[in-house]
Design a protein around this motif. Structure first.
Motif, PDB file in Angstrom:
ATOM      1  N   GLU A  73      -5.161  -5.109   2.635  1.00  0.00           N
ATOM      2  CA  GLU A  73      -5.211  -3.868   1.897  1.00  0.00           C
ATOM      3  C   GLU A  73      -5.315  -2.867   2.894  1.00  0.00           C
ATOM      4  O   GLU A  73      -6.447  -2.839   3.605  1.00  0.00           O
ATOM      5  CB  GLU A  73      -6.128  -3.717   0.720  1.00  0.00           C
ATOM      6  CG  GLU A  73      -5.531  -2.918  -0.480  1.00  0.00           C
ATOM      7  CD  GLU A  73      -6.543  -2.833  -1.493  1.00  0.00           C
ATOM      8  OE1 GLU A  73      -6.773  -1.819  -1.829  1.00  0.00           O
ATOM      9  OE2 GLU A  73      -7.118  -4.010  -1.892  1.00  0.00           O
ATOM     10  N   GLU A  83       0.096   0.432  19.237  1.00  0.00           N
ATOM     11  CA  GLU A  83      -0.828   1.700  19.176  1.00  0.00           C
ATOM     12  C   GLU A  83      -0.950   2.424  20.487  1.00  0.00           C
ATOM     13  O   GLU A  83      -0.762   1.495  21.440  1.00  0.00           O
ATOM     14  CB  GLU A  83      -2.232   1.399  18.691  1.00  0.00           C
ATOM     15  CG  GLU A  83      -3.191   2.544  18.256  1.00  0.00           C
ATOM     16  CD  GLU A  83      -4.507   2.373  17.711  1.00  0.00           C
ATOM     17  OE1 GLU A  83      -5.063   2.951  17.183  1.00  0.00           O
ATOM     18  OE2 GLU A  83      -4.802   0.948  17.752  1.00  0.00           O
ATOM     19  N   TYR A  86      -5.113   5.855  23.371  1.00  0.00           N
ATOM     20  CA  TYR A  86      -5.196   7.498  23.814  1.00  0.00           C
ATOM     21  C   TYR A  86      -6.408   7.517  24.840  1.00  0.00           C
ATOM     22  O   TYR A  86      -6.444   8.675  25.391  1.00  0.00           O
ATOM     23  CB  TYR A  86      -5.632   8.229  22.558  1.00  0.00           C
ATOM     24  CG  TYR A  86      -6.690   7.805  21.722  1.00  0.00           C
ATOM     25  CD1 TYR A  86      -7.740   8.721  22.084  1.00  0.00           C
ATOM     26  CD2 TYR A  86      -6.828   6.935  20.751  1.00  0.00           C
ATOM     27  CE1 TYR A  86      -9.039   8.390  21.341  1.00  0.00           C
ATOM     28  CE2 TYR A  86      -7.880   6.440  20.135  1.00  0.00           C
ATOM     29  CZ  TYR A  86      -8.926   7.270  20.282  1.00  0.00           C
ATOM     30  OH  TYR A  86     -10.011   6.964  19.950  1.00  0.00           O
ATOM     31  N   ARG A  87      -7.356   6.564  24.877  1.00  0.00           N
ATOM     32  CA  ARG A  87      -8.384   6.768  25.845  1.00  0.00           C
ATOM     33  C   ARG A  87      -7.929   6.662  27.103  1.00  0.00           C
ATOM     34  O   ARG A  87      -8.017   7.469  27.929  1.00  0.00           O
ATOM     35  CB  ARG A  87      -9.298   5.652  25.846  1.00  0.00           C
ATOM     36  CG  ARG A  87     -10.114   5.971  24.500  1.00  0.00           C
ATOM     37  CD  ARG A  87     -11.374   4.701  24.242  1.00  0.00           C
ATOM     38  NE  ARG A  87     -12.073   4.813  22.981  1.00  0.00           N
ATOM     39  CZ  ARG A  87     -11.561   4.061  21.929  1.00  0.00           C
ATOM     40  NH1 ARG A  87     -10.600   3.586  22.151  1.00  0.00           N
ATOM     41  NH2 ARG A  87     -12.534   4.225  20.987  1.00  0.00           N
TER      42      ARG A  87
ATOM     43  N   HIS B 236      -5.835  -2.356  -7.079  1.00  0.00           N
ATOM     44  CA  HIS B 236      -5.600  -2.280  -5.548  1.00  0.00           C
ATOM     45  C   HIS B 236      -4.395  -1.648  -5.425  1.00  0.00           C
ATOM     46  O   HIS B 236      -4.433  -0.454  -4.622  1.00  0.00           O
ATOM     47  CB  HIS B 236      -5.365  -3.475  -4.836  1.00  0.00           C
ATOM     48  CG  HIS B 236      -6.305  -4.682  -5.274  1.00  0.00           C
ATOM     49  ND1 HIS B 236      -7.101  -4.990  -4.178  1.00  0.00           N
ATOM     50  CD2 HIS B 236      -6.829  -5.095  -6.409  1.00  0.00           C
ATOM     51  CE1 HIS B 236      -8.102  -5.864  -4.458  1.00  0.00           C
ATOM     52  NE2 HIS B 236      -7.921  -6.076  -5.956  1.00  0.00           N
ATOM     53  N   ARG B 243      -4.659   6.751  -1.941  1.00  0.00           N
ATOM     54  CA  ARG B 243      -5.450   6.544  -1.000  1.00  0.00           C
ATOM     55  C   ARG B 243      -5.609   8.042  -0.149  1.00  0.00           C
ATOM     56  O   ARG B 243      -6.653   8.430   0.126  1.00  0.00           O
ATOM     57  CB  ARG B 243      -4.952   5.762   0.269  1.00  0.00           C
ATOM     58  CG  ARG B 243      -6.205   5.188   0.852  1.00  0.00           C
ATOM     59  CD  ARG B 243      -6.011   4.277   1.859  1.00  0.00           C
ATOM     60  NE  ARG B 243      -4.575   4.244   2.563  1.00  0.00           N
ATOM     61  CZ  ARG B 243      -3.748   3.348   2.359  1.00  0.00           C
ATOM     62  NH1 ARG B 243      -4.024   2.119   2.427  1.00  0.00           N
ATOM     63  NH2 ARG B 243      -2.484   3.463   2.980  1.00  0.00           N
TER      64      ARG B 243
END
Lengths: 296, 454
Positions: A73, A83, A86-87, B236, B243
């Protein structure tokens, strides 16, 4: 896929068997079709019937590395697809002149997550997307591009297409309905608890030293337990564990005392334990020795 | 590697898909294309492979698969037929000279087969019965009529003849036999007329909730299993959707430390799922017998999913059965216990809603609060007694939400002795509840979604 392979359903089945997975006919057929048609497979079924194991077995049988995406979830693109690092990007910006920071959106700064890794891999892989039903619908929608076209669009970079065709296996515990769109792109396989005979073969494959009679008894008991309305019915892996435990204990029969001692391997809820002890324990016949004599 | 699909099979498969669509299975063009692609790679002559290949590409849920099986059986009948014919030759020898068997002997053989209950023997027996009665010229040509006629002639009745030495047959066994009879009769009909029987609308027959007590419990359990699954994840899902509700300042600031104090990434406060206290009142009187079996099993399922749930059953009086459900994991045992220990019927066995409200109000009203949800399962047929709607009104005022599930179609509400309107006014919503769909919609509502109008 493109190369006209010469394998048949029986070959696939044998291949899976060689790596320790006894597939039934539908499972073998669907695994075969998945490889032939290059379509993702959606595997549904109760917990513990070997859905994840099927993907692993396909990976072993086809000698492809397995890339696994465990869904939960709140899983989002950043953890599933890619991703931007970004660093590293920040460092680059600080380290260079201000007008040259355009190229911080390059592959160097891309952290690939399982899906991108599977797509971009130079060798063919098996991609396992485990427990897809745990994610939300938005995530499913995001998967569609990957599943139908085997490509990922990264806005800053363009489209990354698969170099090889991964075999994709999605598993679901069926805890919520998946969207039509996702199902449409997949082959469907429903796995259920195996028949007594098949489960016996499975147990004996993984615990080869076990006596045939004991194995049959064990599987019969497990089936009896599954008949009850339990919170968590015993899985196949648990029957294997149980068989191994019985071997370790040196038990040569499954009477009520052995059962009472080892029951916790297959039943893992307090209320379930009470129920199983009451319903199954009694049926197993009393003092050890009597039955062994009768059988011997 | 495999032979090409014979040309006549392609349109047949396409029309099979058409039929699947009629039954509500979502089969798109892409599924159809997949099916053809799959059939190019498996030997279509092999029945099992053929079927599995179609199933894997066309039926994408267990429910779809069930419909698929039913239709496949009917649609690709010929293949099954050939196989059965092959088997029949062998089987007929077992009952040698079917026509010389006199009726009593046949009756015994069939009773035997039913009692032992293996599928193969049962369909043998069905064929035998049909053959015997067919020869006596009793066939009416209507499958349903013939099934009943044969059953009567054989004197098959549940639980009868316990004095004799034969084992008494239970209702389920006889039903199984009737299914076999029906199947064999249909098969014979198809052979005679060379057309498929008019399709019974599966959608209604096989998927609606059981409306008669004789329908098997399995259907109820399927529906409830589905419900259980949905309940397990509803919380859920709701959380997932909401959210992004409110920003959690504290966590956002903390996260901003990573980026030098600039809040690049917002953190959100998590939505707590609603934890309702639920009170369920279930009518178990004879007017709703079939529905109450269903409702009881729904109750049973609910107990697994909601922690704060108190259940009551009523006919003339009300009685709390929460404990029974908590102790008893097996539904059958639970329902037996309730009918034994419930003590809800007084004299007449007719529902007395008014009295039930009064008793419930006395017993429970202090516990009711804005967080409680009251669910009533019943047909609101008062048998002409005082409905005490004002007590019900007070109840629903105290409780946060009140719902009514009625096992009758909305059309029948307020006819005869049904006083649904008097109660409905005081409910947040009243639902007709006689299919799984209705039930699912209701579950959506209690789990927090906004009540939907039809």
């Amino acid at each position: 896929m493109s190369e006209q392979s010469t394998q048949t359903v029986a070959d696939v089945k044998q291949g899976l068997e060689r790596v320790g997975y006894l597939a039934d006919e539908p499972a073998a057929l669907v695994s075969y079709l998945a490889q032939e048609l290059g379509k993702p497979v959606l595997v549904e079924g109760p917990a513990g019937v070997g859905k994840t194991e099927l993907a692993k077995a396909i990976s072993r049988a086809t000698d492809r590395p397995l890339i696994r995406l465990q869904c939960y979830e709140g899983l989002d693109e950043a953890k599933a697809l890619y991703e931007w690092n970004y660093r590293k990007q920040l460092l680059r910006i600080q380290a260079t002149d201000e007008d040259s920071w355009d190229d911080i959106f390059a592959e160097d700064f891309l952290l690939s997550r399982p899906l991108l890794a599977a797509i971009a891999s130079s060798e063919p892989v098996v991609l396992l997307i485990d427990e897809i039903d745990k994610t939300d619908q938005e995530f499913e929608a995001m998967l569609l591009e990957v599943l139908s076209d085997f490509q990922i669009s990264i806005p800053e970079l363009g489209v990354i297409e698969a170099r090889t065709h991964p075999i994709v296996v999605l598993t679901s515990n069926n805890s919520r309905e998946l969207t039509e769109a996702l199902k449409r792109r997949c082959l469907y396989l429903w796995l259920d608890y195996p028949e007594i005979e098949r489960e016996m073969e499975i147990v004996r494959l993984h615990a080869p030293e076990i006596d045939e009679r004991l194995a049959r008894r064990l599987v019969e008991v497990v089936h009896m337990v599954r008949q009850l309305d339990l919170k968590k019915p015993p899985s196949i892996a648990e029957s294997i564990d149980w068989a191994r435990a019985l071997l370790l204990l040196g038990a040569d029969d499954l009477d009520s005392s052995v059962f009472a001692r080892t029951m916790s391997i297959i039943v893992k809820h307090r209320t379930d334990i009470d129920l199983v002890a009451e319903r199954v324990g009694v049926q197993l016949g009393g003092p050890p020795g009597l039955e062994a004599e009768a059988a011997g | 590697m495999t032979e090409a699909l014979p040309p006549h099979l392609a349109p047949r498969i396409a029309s099979f898909c058409e039929r699947l669509r009629d039954e509500g299975v979502a089969v798109g063009t892409s599924e159809l294309l997949d099916a053809f692609a799959a059939l190019e790679r498996v030997p279509w002559g092999d029945r099992a492979d053929f079927r599995e290949a179609l199933a894997a590409t066309l039926a994408k849920s267990q429910e779809d698969r069930r419909v698929f099986e039913l239709l496949f059986e009917r649609f690709f009948f010929r293949a099954a037929e050939a196989e059965a014919l092959g088997r029949e030759i062998r089987e007929d020898r077992r009952y040698d000279g079917g026509d010389r068997l006199d009726l009593d002997e046949l009756r015994e053989a069939i009773r035997q087969a039913i009692a032992e209950g293996t599928d193969g023997e049962m369909s043998d027996a069905a064929r035998l019965a049909i053959a015997a009665f067919g020869r006596r010229g009793e066939g009416s040509g209507v499958v349903g009529v013939d099934v009943q006629r044969i059953r009567r002639t054989l004197g098959l009745q549940a639980g009868q003849r316990e004095a004799g030495d034969e084992p008494a047959l239970d209702r389920e066994q006889i039903q199984a036999f009737e299914r076999h009879l029906r199947r064999e009769l249909e098969r014979a009909l198809i052979e005679r007329t060379e057309t498929l029987p008019p399709s019974r609308p599966l959608a209604e027959l096989d998927r609606a909730l059981p409306t008669r007590p004789t329908q098997d419990l399995a259907a109820v359990h399927r529906a409830v299993a589905q419900l259980k699954r949905r309940l397990a994840t509803l919380g859920h899902e709701q959380r997932g959707r909401k959210r992004a509700a409110t920003v959690d300042m504290r966590r956002t600031m903390r996260a901003s430390l990573e980026t030098g104090g600039v809040p690049l990434r917002l953190r959100y406060r998590q939505q707590r799922p609603r934890r309702p206290e639920i009170y369920v009142l279930c009518d178990v009187s004879t007017s709703v017998t079939s529905a109450s079996v269903f409702f009881l099993s729904v109750l049973h399922a609910l107990h697994d999913s909601f922690r704060k749930l108190r259940s009551f059953v009523f006919i003339e009086r009300i009685s709390e059965v929460t404990e029974v459900f908590e102790r008893e994991r097996d539904f059958r045992a639970a329902s037996e216990k309730i009918s034994r220990e419930g003590g809800v019927a007084d004299v007449s066995g007719y529902t007395d809603y008014g009295r039930v409200w009064l008793e419930f109000f006395d017993e429970i009203s202090d516990d009711l609060g804005p967080r409680s949800t009251v669910i009533v399962l019943g047909d609101a047929r008062t048998n002409g007694r005082e409905p005490h709607a004002e007590v019900f009104a007070r109840l629903s005022e105290r409780a946060g939400r009140t719902f009514w599930l009625n096992p009758e179609p909305r059309l029948y509400w307020n006819y005869g002795d049904s006083v649904m309107a008097a109660y409905e006014r005081h409910c947040d919503a009243a639902f007709e509840c006689w299919t799984t769909k209705h039930l699912e919609r209701f579950v959506d509502v209690i789990a927090g979604a906004a009540p939907v109008a039809d």
